[in-house]
Write a protein that holds these residues in place. Sequence first.
Motif, PDB file in Angstrom:
ATOM      1  N   UNK A  26       0.802  -1.214   0.000  1.00 12.44           N
ATOM      2  CA  UNK A  26       0.000   0.000   0.000  1.00 12.44           C
ATOM      3  C   UNK A  26       0.840   1.271   0.000  1.00 12.44           C
ATOM      4  N   UNK A  27       2.021   1.208   0.555  1.00 13.25           N
ATOM      5  CA  UNK A  27       2.994   2.298   0.538  1.00 13.25           C
ATOM      6  C   UNK A  27       4.318   1.711   0.988  1.00 13.25           C
ATOM      7  N   UNK A  28       5.382   2.439   0.790  1.00 16.68           N
ATOM      8  CA  UNK A  28       6.671   1.969   1.273  1.00 16.68           C
ATOM      9  C   UNK A  28       7.035   2.714   2.548  1.00 16.68           C
ATOM     10  N   UNK A  29       7.873   2.079   3.347  1.00 17.07           N
ATOM     11  CA  UNK A  29       8.400   2.691   4.564  1.00 17.07           C
ATOM     12  C   UNK A  29       9.919   2.736   4.511  1.00 17.07           C
ATOM     13  N   UNK A  30      10.453   2.805   3.301  1.00 18.49           N
ATOM     14  CA  UNK A  30      11.901   2.763   3.134  1.00 18.49           C
ATOM     15  C   UNK A  30      12.608   3.956   3.763  1.00 18.49           C
ATOM     16  N   UNK A  31      11.900   5.048   3.972  1.00 14.32           N
ATOM     17  CA  UNK A  31      12.506   6.225   4.576  1.00 14.32           C
ATOM     18  C   UNK A  31      11.901   6.515   5.947  1.00 14.32           C
ATOM     19  N   UNK A  68      19.819 -10.821  18.829  1.00 12.69           N
ATOM     20  CA  UNK A  68      18.907 -10.423  17.758  1.00 12.69           C
ATOM     21  C   UNK A  68      19.561  -9.348  16.888  1.00 12.69           C
ATOM     22  N   UNK A  69      19.209  -9.341  15.602  1.00 11.07           N
ATOM     23  CA  UNK A  69      19.695  -8.317  14.683  1.00 11.07           C
ATOM     24  C   UNK A  69      18.537  -7.820  13.824  1.00 11.07           C
ATOM     25  N   UNK A  70      18.327  -6.514  13.833  1.00 14.35           N
ATOM     26  CA  UNK A  70      17.312  -5.904  12.979  1.00 14.35           C
ATOM     27  C   UNK A  70      18.002  -5.367  11.727  1.00 14.35           C
ATOM     28  N   UNK A  71      17.344  -5.536  10.587  1.00 16.99           N
ATOM     29  CA  UNK A  71      17.899  -5.027   9.333  1.00 16.99           C
ATOM     30  C   UNK A  71      16.754  -4.747   8.372  1.00 16.99           C
ATOM     31  N   UNK A  72      17.084  -4.050   7.282  1.00 19.11           N
ATOM     32  CA  UNK A  72      16.054  -3.754   6.298  1.00 19.11           C
ATOM     33  C   UNK A  72      16.633  -3.866   4.896  1.00 19.11           C
ATOM     34  N   UNK A  73      15.780  -4.270   3.965  1.00 21.60           N
ATOM     35  CA  UNK A  73      16.128  -4.351   2.556  1.00 21.60           C
ATOM     36  C   UNK A  73      15.165  -3.419   1.822  1.00 21.60           C
ATOM     37  N   UNK A  74      15.640  -2.238   1.475  1.00 21.24           N
ATOM     38  CA  UNK A  74      14.742  -1.261   0.848  1.00 21.24           C
ATOM     39  C   UNK A  74      14.300  -1.698  -0.538  1.00 21.24           C
ATOM     40  N   UNK A  75      15.100  -2.461  -1.235  1.00 20.89           N
ATOM     41  CA  UNK A  75      14.715  -2.937  -2.565  1.00 20.89           C
ATOM     42  C   UNK A  75      13.485  -3.850  -2.483  1.00 20.89           C
ATOM     43  N   UNK A  76      13.363  -4.542  -1.364  1.00 26.55           N
ATOM     44  CA  UNK A  76      12.234  -5.455  -1.179  1.00 26.55           C
ATOM     45  C   UNK A  76      11.186  -4.871  -0.236  1.00 26.55           C
ATOM     46  N   UNK A  77      11.422  -3.658   0.255  1.00 27.65           N
ATOM     47  CA  UNK A  77      10.510  -3.029   1.227  1.00 27.65           C
ATOM     48  C   UNK A  77      10.215  -3.980   2.376  1.00 27.65           C
TER      49      UNK A  77
END
Length: 130
Positions: A26-31, A68-77
């Motif tokens: 529905x929207x991205x949260x990459x930023x 634990x490790x948190x990470x994000x992949x903006x290409x995959x949102x």
Amino acid sequence: QAQLVESGGGLVQAGGSLRLSCTASGRTFNENVMGWFRQAPGKERTFVAAITWGGSFTYYTDSVKGRFTISRDTAKSTLYLEMNSLKPEDTAIYYCAADGRPRRTYTESNYYRRGLYDYWGQGTQVTVSS
């Protein structure tokens, strides 16, 4: 309508590992600041980890630091939570959350607050057996 959907939960023995994923639609949260919270039976929902909108900084509750490790992949949102050396006390429903305001930076204590986050997933169950 923006949605966050978690996946990857399950049943694991103590000492095992799981990787949770949270995908936005529905929207991205990459930023946007994103985080993970958890809620054990009969207890309040509490902070687990957060990542800044640029991904440069991460924050963890003391009980999961080093495991634990948190990470994000903006290409995959997609937001991830890699969980290692799991303990029975990690058993809970895990929720993904996102700040609705893009490109915001806060003092550290704010990342721990539930009130910072405007969007929440439905949760995924993690059960750790002893």
